[in-house]
Design a protein around this motif. Structure first.
Motif, PDB file in Angstrom:
ATOM      1  N   TYR A  91       0.836  -1.209   0.000  1.00 31.30           N
ATOM      2  CA  TYR A  91       0.000   0.000   0.000  1.00 31.30           C
ATOM      3  C   TYR A  91       0.869   1.257   0.000  1.00 31.30           C
ATOM      4  O   TYR A  91       0.593   2.215  -0.734  1.00 31.30           O
ATOM      5  N   LEU A  92       1.898   1.262   0.817  1.00 32.50           N
ATOM      6  CA  LEU A  92       2.775   2.432   0.892  1.00 32.50           C
ATOM      7  C   LEU A  92       3.544   2.653  -0.414  1.00 32.50           C
ATOM      8  O   LEU A  92       3.756   3.789  -0.840  1.00 32.50           O
ATOM      9  N   VAL A  93       3.949   1.559  -1.061  1.00 30.91           N
ATOM     10  CA  VAL A  93       4.732   1.682  -2.291  1.00 30.91           C
ATOM     11  C   VAL A  93       3.851   2.084  -3.478  1.00 30.91           C
ATOM     12  O   VAL A  93       4.151   3.026  -4.214  1.00 30.91           O
ATOM     13  N   PHE A  94       2.735   1.366  -3.649  1.00 24.79           N
ATOM     14  CA  PHE A  94       1.938   1.556  -4.868  1.00 24.79           C
ATOM     15  C   PHE A  94       0.885   2.647  -4.748  1.00 24.79           C
ATOM     16  O   PHE A  94       0.502   3.240  -5.769  1.00 24.79           O
ATOM     17  N   GLU A  95       0.421   2.905  -3.530  1.00 24.30           N
ATOM     18  CA  GLU A  95      -0.618   3.920  -3.362  1.00 24.30           C
ATOM     19  C   GLU A  95      -0.058   5.245  -2.859  1.00 24.30           C
ATOM     20  O   GLU A  95      -0.465   6.308  -3.319  1.00 24.30           O
ATOM     21  N   MET A  96       0.864   5.176  -1.892  1.00 25.13           N
ATOM     22  CA  MET A  96       1.410   6.406  -1.305  1.00 25.13           C
ATOM     23  C   MET A  96       2.754   6.788  -1.920  1.00 25.13           C
ATOM     24  O   MET A  96       3.350   7.797  -1.557  1.00 25.13           O
ATOM     25  N   LEU A 149      -8.026   4.692   8.549  1.00 26.34           N
ATOM     26  CA  LEU A 149      -7.265   3.985   7.523  1.00 26.34           C
ATOM     27  C   LEU A 149      -8.146   3.700   6.303  1.00 26.34           C
ATOM     28  O   LEU A 149      -7.704   3.850   5.156  1.00 26.34           O
ATOM     29  N   THR A 150      -9.391   3.293   6.554  1.00 23.01           N
ATOM     30  CA  THR A 150     -10.321   3.030   5.453  1.00 23.01           C
ATOM     31  C   THR A 150     -10.608   4.297   4.669  1.00 23.01           C
ATOM     32  O   THR A 150     -10.681   4.283   3.427  1.00 23.01           O
ATOM     33  N   LEU A 151     -10.759   5.424   5.374  1.00 28.46           N
ATOM     34  CA  LEU A 151     -10.969   6.702   4.690  1.00 28.46           C
ATOM     35  C   LEU A 151      -9.755   7.080   3.845  1.00 28.46           C
ATOM     36  O   LEU A 151      -9.895   7.592   2.728  1.00 28.46           O
ATOM     37  N   SER A 152      -8.557   6.830   4.368  1.00 28.33           N
ATOM     38  CA  SER A 152      -7.331   7.122   3.626  1.00 28.33           C
ATOM     39  C   SER A 152      -7.286   6.357   2.310  1.00 28.33           C
ATOM     40  O   SER A 152      -6.799   6.869   1.293  1.00 28.33           O
ATOM     41  N   ALA A 153      -7.790   5.129   2.331  1.00 28.52           N
ATOM     42  CA  ALA A 153      -7.764   4.293   1.131  1.00 28.52           C
ATOM     43  C   ALA A 153      -8.948   4.548   0.210  1.00 28.52           C
ATOM     44  O   ALA A 153      -8.936   4.092  -0.941  1.00 28.52           O
ATOM     45  N   ASP A 156     -10.198  10.150  -2.472  1.00 26.49           N
ATOM     46  CA  ASP A 156      -9.135  10.498  -3.416  1.00 26.49           C
ATOM     47  C   ASP A 156      -8.211  11.595  -2.896  1.00 26.49           C
ATOM     48  O   ASP A 156      -6.997  11.565  -3.151  1.00 26.49           O
ATOM     49  N   SER A 157      -8.753  12.537  -2.139  1.00 20.85           N
ATOM     50  CA  SER A 157      -7.939  13.659  -1.668  1.00 20.85           C
ATOM     51  C   SER A 157      -6.954  13.247  -0.579  1.00 20.85           C
ATOM     52  O   SER A 157      -6.059  14.022  -0.227  1.00 20.85           O
ATOM     53  N   THR A 172       1.490  13.781  -0.344  1.00 21.26           N
ATOM     54  CA  THR A 172       1.850  15.021   0.340  1.00 21.26           C
ATOM     55  C   THR A 172       2.051  14.761   1.825  1.00 21.26           C
ATOM     56  O   THR A 172       1.687  13.699   2.346  1.00 21.26           O
ATOM     57  N   GLU A 173       2.597  15.742   2.509  1.00 29.51           N
ATOM     58  CA  GLU A 173       2.817  15.614   3.952  1.00 29.51           C
ATOM     59  C   GLU A 173       1.497  15.428   4.695  1.00 29.51           C
ATOM     60  O   GLU A 173       1.406  14.650   5.642  1.00 29.51           O
ATOM     61  N   SER A 174       0.465  16.165   4.275  1.00 29.18           N
ATOM     62  CA  SER A 174      -0.832  16.044   4.951  1.00 29.18           C
ATOM     63  C   SER A 174      -1.446  14.667   4.713  1.00 29.18           C
ATOM     64  O   SER A 174      -2.061  14.083   5.625  1.00 29.18           O
ATOM     65  N   GLN A 175      -1.295  14.111   3.507  1.00 24.58           N
ATOM     66  CA  GLN A 175      -1.820  12.776   3.233  1.00 24.58           C
ATOM     67  C   GLN A 175      -1.098  11.715   4.051  1.00 24.58           C
ATOM     68  O   GLN A 175      -1.727  10.800   4.613  1.00 24.58           O
ATOM     69  N   LEU A 176       0.223  11.834   4.132  1.00 26.74           N
ATOM     70  CA  LEU A 176       0.990  10.885   4.944  1.00 26.74           C
ATOM     71  C   LEU A 176       0.669  11.043   6.420  1.00 26.74           C
ATOM     72  O   LEU A 176       0.565  10.045   7.152  1.00 26.74           O
ATOM     73  N   SER A 177       0.494  12.271   6.876  1.00 24.29           N
ATOM     74  CA  SER A 177       0.176  12.512   8.290  1.00 24.29           C
ATOM     75  C   SER A 177      -1.149  11.866   8.663  1.00 24.29           C
ATOM     76  O   SER A 177      -1.278  11.268   9.739  1.00 24.29           O
TER      77      SER A 177
END
Length: 631
Positions: A91-96, A149-153, A156-157, A172-177
């Motif tokens: 997930y971190l590699v392909f999505e983030m 976590l479900t919302l993160s996945a 789209d924003s 972005t930093e906010s998405q990772l945070s």
């Protein structure tokens, strides 16, 4: 002013202490025994209460009436945890859009934090909330993290847009945070749940009841079975859903399971037996150390006429905890209970503690060498979610013409092994061993852990041999991919090692803990999984730097050019050295009952709860006392 009396036990060291009269023995212990005998036979004798605060009744509470609700909670937690853990790197590699090394480090650190935080959860349970409330509170925190976590996945924003051209846009930093907050809450929830669930389940069985104590050890086996059931569903069904139907659904299903598990846990409210919180064990530990050092520097000696302080009430001063007999180990700590001023303040626990408080700390210190001597196994377990999976990604994973096994599902080999081995061990192996050894559980907890540690050596050696074969075959033109089923031996053997060691640890740390430190003891052994994960990261970094880095070293981005087999042989050597250390520590270990850990009589004597009375009741033998208490 409370009476001051020496602690008297049957060990040679204690025989030098002042011996009270038989009358004092009667006041101190025989009346206590009579009170225990006077309890209705249908009530528990371990101090647990029902949801109304009354002494728990065996007929309506505890046992297998309550355990299924607890096991369901653990299944859901493990389902969610493994659904995240085995595929979060992807997930971190392909999505983030994180790099592979960064993603692996994040997941390893997250797993480590989740298990180290068990110490916090155990502290809250023992000191303030009790085990049941702690499970409910931290399960709720866990659920909130899963929602995020479900919302993160799903939104789209909250993640980078799809990659249509190189270079791909990174998170972005906010998405990772936002993602990191979700993972932090899940780690915190895990830390609160894990040390309490197994102990809360074991609390449902009265240790003074012959039938219930046998069911308690069966509970530990089936509890581990449940863990692997949750893991099995996660690494097969949920990983497949994540890969083929999207991350939102793949994380949403375990989120719903966590919410359902909280409801199920609450449904069992009336069937549970509850241990009341007994105050902070760490504060009591610190009081013993401070009082010992204070008296030591004051010149206090443990002479033949030294008096050790203990309260004269039925139970110990620790709320809800039974009294403990004095033991001869760690004599320096006994100085904290030496009465230097009979007319002084006997209530100041920073100057004078009770024998029970000293023995509680001794029990905690006593298990630390065993804990340290099993930590290498956790380093090997860390390979499940890192290099074992990396091997699977470049092997032939076809199962028939139309189905390809997801790389994240390969650990199913281990989970299936556990699901098969636990019933076989419980129903077949234990009776056979029992007939040969005479021990109720076939072998002691320490022996069971030793078997697991030995199997882990064979497992890592198997991994090294298979990797050597895979690497050699990758050189032949054209390189035919080796079948992923060649990884079956290392997964199977590591699963077997886990069955023996993990369940042995559950039994050992629960049995050797005192009433006031059960959750902390569970957390201590769980924390080694986290520390093992961090140590694995440290070893990888050391090997990487020592062998030439990602370009020329053992561990490169291209596994076909790496020497992963050398790394596995290194772990084999570490496990072998650890096994020898463990044998030495286990042979020297003496439990709370003063017996050797590898031949402990604790499982044979069915009146563990009467341990505080044994050796202090005049002419009564231990077996006679046990018979009285069982009546």
């Amino acid at each position: 002013m409370e009476k001051i009396g020496p602690a008297v036990t049957g060990d040679p060291y204690e025989k030098s202490f002042v011996q009270p009269s038989m009358e004092k023995f009667g006041e101190f212990d025989l009346n206590q025994t009579k009170e225990e005998e006077s309890l209705p036979s249908g009530l528990v004798s371990n101090g647990t209460v029902d949801y109304r605060g009354r002494i728990a009744a065996k007929k309506t509470t505890g046992g297998w009436k309550a355990s299924p609700f607890i096991i369901v909670n653990e299944v859901a937690e493990r389902l969610a945890f493994f659904a995240i853990g085995v595929n979060m790197v992807a997930y971190l590699v392909f999505e983030m859009r994180k790099s592979l090394p960064d993603a692996a480090t994040i997941v390893t650190d997250w797993i480590g934090a989740a298990y180290v935080l068990t110490i916090l959860g155990a502290f809250m349970a023992d000191a303030y909330l009790g085990r049941f409330k702690t499970i409910v509170v931290f399960s709720s925190i866990y659920a909130v993290g899963m929602v995020l976590l479900t919302l993160s996945a799903s939104i789209d924003s909250l993640r980078p847009p799809p990659c249509t051209a190189r270079p791909c846009k990174k998170a972005t930093e906010s998405q990772l945070s936002f993602l990191y907050v979700a993972l932090a809450l899940i780690a915190l929830g895990t830390g609160g749940i894990k040390p309490c669930v197994s102990s809360f389940g074991a609390d449902q069985f009265d240790e003074a009841d012959t039938k219930e104590v046998q069911k308690k050890y069966a509970f530990f086996n089936w509890f581990f079975f449940a863990i692997n059931m949750g893991a099995l569903v996660a690494i097969t069904v949920l990983v497949y859903i994540q890969d083929n139907f999207g991350w939102g659904l793949g994380f949403g299903i375990p989120t719903g399971a966590v919410f359902c598990s909280i409801i199920v846990l609450l449904v069992g409210l009336r069937y549970y037996r509850y241990q009341k919180p007994m105050g902070s064990p760490f504060t009591r530990f610190l009081q013993v150390l401070v009082a010992s050092l204070r008296n030591h520097f004051k010149g206090v000696e443990l002479g033949p006429r030294a008096e050790l302080y203990e309260v004269k009430t039925k139970e110990s001063e620790i709320s809800g905890a039974r009294k403990l007999s004095h033991t001869a180990q760690f004599r320096f700590l006994d100085k904290s209970a030496v009465v230097t001023d009979p007319e002084g303040d006997l209530k100041n626990r920073w100057r004078l503690v009770t024998v029970t408080q000293v023995e509680e700390f001794k029990s905690f210190v006593r298990v630390l060498p065993i804990w340290a001597a099993t930590i290498a196994l956790s380093i090997s377990f860390s390979q499940f979610s890192t290099f074992f999976i990396s091997q699977a990604t470049i092997m032939d994973r076809k199962l028939g013409p139309n189905f390809k096994i997801p790389a994240g599902s390969v650990p199913v080999f281990s989970a299936i092994n556990a699901l098969i081995l636990v019933p076989i061990y419980e129903k077949i192996i234990i009776p056979i061993l029992r007939n040969k050894t005479g021990h109720r559980r076939g072998i002691t907890s320490l022996q069971r852990m030793g078997v697991g540690l030995f199997i882990s050596i064979v497992a890592m050696a198997s991994a090294a041999l298979v990797e050597t074969k895979r690497r050699n075959e990758s050189k032949s033109p054209p390189p035919p991919p080796l079948s992923v089923f060649w990884l079956f031996p290392q997964f199977f053997l590591m699963g077997s090692a886990e069955v023996f060691t993990y369940v042995g640890q559950l039994e050992f740390f629960y049995d050797e803990a005192t009433d006031g430190t059960r959750s902390i003891s569970s957390a201590i052994f769980l924390s080694e999984i986290g520390l093992g994960s961090w140590l694995s990261t440290a070893i990888v970094k050391i090997v990487d730097r020592a062998t030439g880095g990602v370009e020329k070293g053992w561990l490169r981005n291209d596994l076909n050019k790496s020497r992963l087999d050398y790394f596995y042989w290194l772990l084999t050597a570490i496990n072998g050295a650890n096994f020898l250390v463990y044998l030495f520590v286990a042979m020297l270990y003496k439990g709370r009952d003063g017996m050797s850990g590898v031949s402990s009589a604790r499982d044979e004597v069915l009146f563990e709860s009467s341990g505080e009375a044994s050796g202090r009741v005049g002419d009564l033998t231990m077996m006679e006392l046990g018979e009285n208490i069982r009546k």
